[in-house]
Motif scaffolding. Sequence first.
Motif, PDB file in Angstrom:
ATOM      1  N   GLU A  10      15.427   3.579 -30.755  1.00  0.00           N
ATOM      2  CA  GLU A  10      14.845   4.400 -29.708  1.00  0.00           C
ATOM      3  C   GLU A  10      15.946   5.256 -29.094  1.00  0.00           C
ATOM      4  N   ALA A  43      18.267   6.510 -26.192  1.00  0.00           N
ATOM      5  CA  ALA A  43      18.809   5.797 -25.036  1.00  0.00           C
ATOM      6  C   ALA A  43      19.878   6.634 -24.355  1.00  0.00           C
ATOM      7  N   GLN A  57      17.902  -1.214 -16.164  1.00  0.00           N
ATOM      8  CA  GLN A  57      17.300  -0.395 -17.210  1.00  0.00           C
ATOM      9  C   GLN A  57      15.867  -0.036 -16.877  1.00  0.00           C
ATOM     10  N   PHE A  58      15.445   1.100 -17.431  1.00  0.00           N
ATOM     11  CA  PHE A  58      14.071   1.565 -17.262  1.00  0.00           C
ATOM     12  C   PHE A  58      13.794   2.630 -18.319  1.00  0.00           C
ATOM     13  N   GLN A  59      12.545   2.986 -18.495  1.00  0.00           N
ATOM     14  CA  GLN A  59      12.153   4.058 -19.411  1.00  0.00           C
ATOM     15  C   GLN A  59      12.018   5.345 -18.619  1.00  0.00           C
ATOM     16  N   THR A  60      12.582   6.432 -19.134  1.00  0.00           N
ATOM     17  CA  THR A  60      12.444   7.728 -18.469  1.00  0.00           C
ATOM     18  C   THR A  60      11.083   8.330 -18.793  1.00  0.00           C
ATOM     19  N   SER A  61      10.755   9.413 -18.115  1.00  0.00           N
ATOM     20  CA  SER A  61       9.491  10.103 -18.399  1.00  0.00           C
ATOM     21  C   SER A  61       9.491  10.698 -19.806  1.00  0.00           C
ATOM     22  N   LYS A 106      10.539   9.008 -22.335  1.00  0.00           N
ATOM     23  CA  LYS A 106      10.482   7.805 -23.173  1.00  0.00           C
ATOM     24  C   LYS A 106      11.845   7.372 -23.702  1.00  0.00           C
ATOM     25  N   GLU A 107      12.910   7.728 -22.979  1.00  0.00           N
ATOM     26  CA  GLU A 107      14.254   7.253 -23.317  1.00  0.00           C
ATOM     27  C   GLU A 107      14.506   5.978 -22.531  1.00  0.00           C
ATOM     28  N   ARG A 108      15.289   5.062 -23.100  1.00  0.00           N
ATOM     29  CA  ARG A 108      15.714   3.877 -22.356  1.00  0.00           C
ATOM     30  C   ARG A 108      16.972   4.276 -21.590  1.00  0.00           C
ATOM     31  N   TYR A 109      16.921   4.173 -20.277  1.00  0.00           N
ATOM     32  CA  TYR A 109      18.047   4.523 -19.417  1.00  0.00           C
ATOM     33  C   TYR A 109      18.722   3.219 -19.007  1.00  0.00           C
ATOM     34  N   GLU A 122       9.378  -0.918 -14.448  1.00  0.00           N
ATOM     35  CA  GLU A 122       8.452  -0.129 -15.243  1.00  0.00           C
ATOM     36  C   GLU A 122       7.518   0.608 -14.305  1.00  0.00           C
TER      37      GLU A 122
END
Length: 151
Positions: A5, A7, A74-78, A80-83, A140
Amino acid sequence: MSRSELAIFTNMCWIENPSGYVLVQDRQKKEWPGVTFPGGHVEKEESFHQSVIREVQEETGLTIEHPVLCGVKQFQTSMKERYVVLCYKAKKFSGELRGSEEGDVFWVDPAKLSQYPLARDFDKMLPLFLDESTSEFFYEQHGDQVIDRIY
């Protein structure tokens, strides 16, 4: 099916002086303003360890030694990247303290951090630096609802 994915990797560092005060930065960037710890992005082909040393030096003038990984946000960006934010602690440093275009830097009593205008969700990250049994802050977003998890 691929498990890879996109990131984005970043870092942040709690720097503690011999008096027990921590170094904070009053960030001026509009995407995440407020008081937080210094840090930034990991560059391509750069180790996580070297990136936190470089970012702290660029933003504060200090060269930290022996940064220790103490947690992850960590979180998913708008998009759809893993930050991923790698959280470090350091007590040994050298150099002359100075701010940067990122913001002014100054020492504070960690017990008084809540008295400052903190960056969004920075207060929720503090257990990563303060509690050795906590290792991850994950959230999330489901529409307007945000679900925080601390592990």
